[in-house]
Design a protein around this motif. Sequence first.
Motif, PDB file in Angstrom:
ATOM      1  N   GLY A 396       0.826  -1.197   0.000  1.00 22.11           N
ATOM      2  CA  GLY A 396       0.000   0.000   0.000  1.00 22.11           C
ATOM      3  C   GLY A 396       0.862   1.249   0.000  1.00 22.11           C
ATOM      4  O   GLY A 396       2.099   1.205   0.088  1.00 22.11           O
ATOM      5  N   ALA A 400      -2.533   4.390   3.798  1.00 23.11           N
ATOM      6  CA  ALA A 400      -3.022   3.011   3.723  1.00 23.11           C
ATOM      7  C   ALA A 400      -1.887   1.995   3.753  1.00 23.11           C
ATOM      8  O   ALA A 400      -2.108   0.811   3.484  1.00 23.11           O
ATOM      9  CB  ALA A 400      -3.857   2.814   2.456  1.00 23.11           C
ATOM     10  N   THR A 401      -0.661   2.424   4.068  1.00 26.54           N
ATOM     11  CA  THR A 401       0.472   1.506   4.098  1.00 26.54           C
ATOM     12  C   THR A 401       0.291   0.482   5.215  1.00 26.54           C
ATOM     13  O   THR A 401      -0.102   0.819   6.336  1.00 26.54           O
ATOM     14  CB  THR A 401       1.780   2.284   4.313  1.00 26.54           C
TER      15      THR A 401
END
Length: 481
Positions: A396, A400-401
């Motif tokens: 991501g 949103a990682t």
Amino acid sequence: MRPLSFQARLMLTVFGFVSLIFVVVAAVTSVVLNNVLEERLSQQVRSSVTESHQFLQAVDATADAAAVLRQIPAYRGTILILETEDGARTGAYIDSHYDVRRLTDAQLEDLNISRHGPDTFTLSLSDLGEYRVQIDSIRGGSAAMGQSTDDVRSTIGQLLTTITFTTAAGLFVLGAAITIVIRQGLKPLRAVAETAQRVARQPLDQGSVSIDERVPADQADPDTEIGQVGAALNTLLDHVDASLDARQRNEERMRRFVADASHELRTPLASIRGYSELSLRDPSLSDTTGQSLERIQAQSMRMTGLVEDLLLLARLDEGQELVYGAVDLTPIVVESVADQRVAGTDHAWRVEVDEEPVVVAGDAARLHQVIVNLLANARTHTPAGTTVTASLTHEGTGSATRAILRVHDDGPGVDPSLQGELFTRFARGDRSRARATGGTGLGLAIVKAIVDAHHGEIRVKSTPGDTTFEVSLPAKPVDPS
């Protein structure tokens, strides 16, 4: 095909029956009116023949029908056909402009007027339509005189047209009225469905839960049939809400009991372990006594581990035991694999990590426990020679990682029937992954509890020769610099 809603079925049923009634009424009305008009036309024909009888008796069958028709007082649509005994015919009719026109030879040849008698009958003329006629005997032959049926057909057509448009308008008005009535009547049911959907979206499986959704009082009138459904749902929700409260109280009571019991057991277990270690230092012990003390020490250590696990789970359930900070998972994974390589020399160990650090917000000690438990689970549940791979990577971008930790082994796999229960407390693997040593059955339950406390997810995918435990945690984005 998708099933029709109750409203659609009800409207189709009403429309179908009303349309059928209109069609039957239109058909019956048309038949009755047609018979009345046909009988009235026949009476008009008989009356015309009776009025013209004396004049026709003075006419010879060889006369010109057009000339005779001009002398007879007749209405629009009247027809006169003169036929001699040897079959010669002349004919004429009065058109819509009251002009007398002769019939063509082709029209006369197609006529079949061999019938004689007082009854009227119908003649069909090409290009002119049908005529209701009656035959009267004259000198040298016969005369067929009658009226066109166009007025009857026109009247029936106008009636059917009027009925059709009236029916269409009536169905439109009926449809609008039925739609309003049904919508108002089914409004309580829609309120029930919406309330049930809102309740279904609430997480009711764990934690403190309170169901505040209820069907509005005006849609739950027990004096109406549909309102009784809303009232019954409200009663059910009250009962479920009370049951959930009781369940939560019982869980909290059990959690406190487990935490208190685990805490209280730590001291006597530590005493047993200490006294057993102290006793083993006595050189005068016999071999039998020494083995017994060693067994007591091993079991006390196992019991201590179980108590510590139960206490940890209880505290995690209460939201305790976590100390948050920035944690780099990369060195933890590398060190954990190195430790397992020493403990499991009969397994092949591999580690795959990104060059960039994988940093998450969490409790370093507990996250280390997650990795250690997953690696130990792979080591103890797989036979010698199994390859275990621990990988860590980013997935991501931006906010949103995610930090993705995977522990993969090529062992015999997990029984599909057990995969849904692996993370429950005291769950045991099947025989193909049975431990060589005893275990508490809490390792994966602790892993899930810690991952959930870090707002992460854990999944397992397993087939023979391919088993992967995957942990996903919110991670800080990699610094582009």
